[in-house]
Design an enzyme around this catalytic site. Structure first.
Site, PDB file in Angstrom:
ATOM      1  N   ASP A   1     -13.753  28.195  24.944  1.00  0.00           N
ATOM      2  CA  ASP A   1     -14.144  29.219  23.980  1.00  0.00           C
ATOM      3  C   ASP A   1     -14.049  28.613  22.577  1.00  0.00           C
ATOM      4  O   ASP A   1     -12.960  28.219  22.140  1.00  0.00           O
ATOM      5  CB  ASP A   1     -13.209  30.430  24.110  1.00  0.00           C
ATOM      6  CG  ASP A   1     -13.606  31.595  23.213  1.00  0.00           C
ATOM      7  OD1 ASP A   1     -14.329  31.384  22.213  1.00  0.00           O
ATOM      8  OD2 ASP A   1     -13.175  32.724  23.507  1.00  0.00           O
TER       9      ASP A   1
ATOM     10  N   ASP B   1     -32.689  37.051  20.315  1.00  0.00           N
ATOM     11  CA  ASP B   1     -33.841  37.884  20.674  1.00  0.00           C
ATOM     12  C   ASP B   1     -33.516  39.369  20.568  1.00  0.00           C
ATOM     13  O   ASP B   1     -34.324  40.204  20.966  1.00  0.00           O
ATOM     14  CB  ASP B   1     -34.315  37.547  22.095  1.00  0.00           C
ATOM     15  CG  ASP B   1     -33.209  37.673  23.132  1.00  0.00           C
ATOM     16  OD1 ASP B   1     -32.020  37.656  22.744  1.00  0.00           O
ATOM     17  OD2 ASP B   1     -33.515  37.779  24.332  1.00  0.00           O
TER      18      ASP B   1
ATOM     19  N   GLU C   1     -22.508  23.046  17.939  1.00  0.00           N
ATOM     20  CA  GLU C   1     -23.272  24.123  18.570  1.00  0.00           C
ATOM     21  C   GLU C   1     -22.308  25.021  19.334  1.00  0.00           C
ATOM     22  O   GLU C   1     -21.494  24.542  20.125  1.00  0.00           O
ATOM     23  CB  GLU C   1     -24.348  23.603  19.524  1.00  0.00           C
ATOM     24  CG  GLU C   1     -25.147  24.750  20.143  1.00  0.00           C
ATOM     25  CD  GLU C   1     -26.399  24.331  20.890  1.00  0.00           C
ATOM     26  OE1 GLU C   1     -27.286  25.176  21.054  1.00  0.00           O
ATOM     27  OE2 GLU C   1     -26.500  23.156  21.309  1.00  0.00           O
TER      28      GLU C   1
ATOM     29  N   LYS D   1     -22.127  46.843  25.393  1.00  0.00           N
ATOM     30  CA  LYS D   1     -21.219  47.989  25.356  1.00  0.00           C
ATOM     31  C   LYS D   1     -20.412  47.988  24.059  1.00  0.00           C
ATOM     32  O   LYS D   1     -19.888  46.963  23.648  1.00  0.00           O
ATOM     33  CB  LYS D   1     -20.271  47.943  26.558  1.00  0.00           C
ATOM     34  CG  LYS D   1     -20.975  48.119  27.893  1.00  0.00           C
ATOM     35  CD  LYS D   1     -19.985  48.116  29.041  1.00  0.00           C
ATOM     36  CE  LYS D   1     -20.697  48.314  30.365  1.00  0.00           C
ATOM     37  NZ  LYS D   1     -19.738  48.304  31.513  1.00  0.00           N
TER      38      LYS D   1
ATOM     39  N   ASP E   1     -24.370  35.991  23.423  1.00  0.00           N
ATOM     40  CA  ASP E   1     -24.298  37.204  24.240  1.00  0.00           C
ATOM     41  C   ASP E   1     -24.257  38.423  23.331  1.00  0.00           C
ATOM     42  O   ASP E   1     -23.412  38.494  22.439  1.00  0.00           O
ATOM     43  CB  ASP E   1     -23.044  37.145  25.118  1.00  0.00           C
ATOM     44  CG  ASP E   1     -23.061  38.175  26.238  1.00  0.00           C
ATOM     45  OD1 ASP E   1     -23.465  39.330  25.971  1.00  0.00           O
ATOM     46  OD2 ASP E   1     -22.677  37.840  27.358  1.00  0.00           O
TER      47      ASP E   1
ATOM     48  N   GLU F   1     -19.528  25.310  25.356  1.00  0.00           N
ATOM     49  CA  GLU F   1     -20.071  26.238  26.351  1.00  0.00           C
ATOM     50  C   GLU F   1     -18.937  26.620  27.293  1.00  0.00           C
ATOM     51  O   GLU F   1     -18.360  25.760  27.951  1.00  0.00           O
ATOM     52  CB  GLU F   1     -21.227  25.601  27.124  1.00  0.00           C
ATOM     53  CG  GLU F   1     -21.776  26.441  28.254  1.00  0.00           C
ATOM     54  CD  GLU F   1     -22.170  27.849  27.824  1.00  0.00           C
ATOM     55  OE1 GLU F   1     -21.696  28.821  28.456  1.00  0.00           O
ATOM     56  OE2 GLU F   1     -22.939  27.975  26.847  1.00  0.00           O
TER      57      GLU F   1
END
Length: 206
Positions: free
Chosen positions: A89, A148, A37, A116, A112, A62
């Site tokens: 990362d 989303d 994951e 920008k 994320d 994470e």
């Protein structure tokens, strides 16, 4: 759920500087499907998925330390033997600790969106990394993606399909929600509110 506090002990650092994949059988103490994951966030998906699937060895990345450490701590309190959390990362570490054809599945939950334009390059699904993930999957292995943000969903699907992933519902198509899925912490809120979630379930040709 209470916001996690930063626990003192780092998690998964022994994997971060490895130059070759570890012996995952020895690490977990049993053999079975190995799943990844990327961005486990508050840990809702990782913890429940591991609880439901004790035969799966699950490695969750994470980069936010408090979330990574809290997820590992909660997993230990739940008695989960099949979860390892790495505070790093994924793009830097995944290429070195997973061999070609070693992963049964990759999970990507609400990455994320990097709003920008100058930050687009920070997005996790880039052509080179998508190709690497395809290589690390077994033939027939699956890529489970949820977001989303509709335009980012279309963009990620396009990159993954261009890399060679197959979309069983047709190019660019999203998958409907299935009740047996394990939702993330964020997705549970959306299921309650009725807000849309865009799901991609792709497979490596096999």
């Amino acid at each position: 759920m209470a916001r996690p506090r930063l626990l003192p002990d780092p998690v998964g650092l022994k994997f971060v500087n490895l130059e070759a994949p570890p012996d995952w059988d020895a690490e977990f103490g049993f053999s079975g499907p190995l799943e990844l994951e990327i961005g486990s966030g508050a840990g809702g998906h990782a913890l429940e998925y591991c609880r439901r699937n004790p035969q799966v060895r699950f490695v969750a990345f994470e980069w936010r330390k408090k979330y990574a450490r809290d997820t590992q701590s909660r997993g230990e309190k739940m008695g989960l033997k099949n979860l390892r959390v790495i505070e790093a990362d994924a793009r830097a570490v995944v290429p070195r600790i997973f061999a070609s054809g070693s992963l049964a599945a990759v999970h990507l939950q609400f990455p994320d969106p990097w709003w920008k334009r100058a930050h687009f390059k920070r997005a996790i699904i880039q052509p080179e990394f998508a190709s690497l993930l395809l290589d690390r999957l077994v033939p027939g292995g699956r890529f489970d993606m949820r977001t989303d943000v509709e335009d980012r969903a279309h963009g990620m699907l396009a990159v993954l399909e261009e890399a060679g992933f197959i979309n069983p519902l047709g190019q660019g198509a999203f998958h409907p929600y299935e009740p047996e899925e394990v939702p993330s912490t964020r997705e549970r809120r959306y299921l309650q509110s009725g807000e849309p979630v865009y799901r991609g379930r792709l497979v490596k040709p096999g």
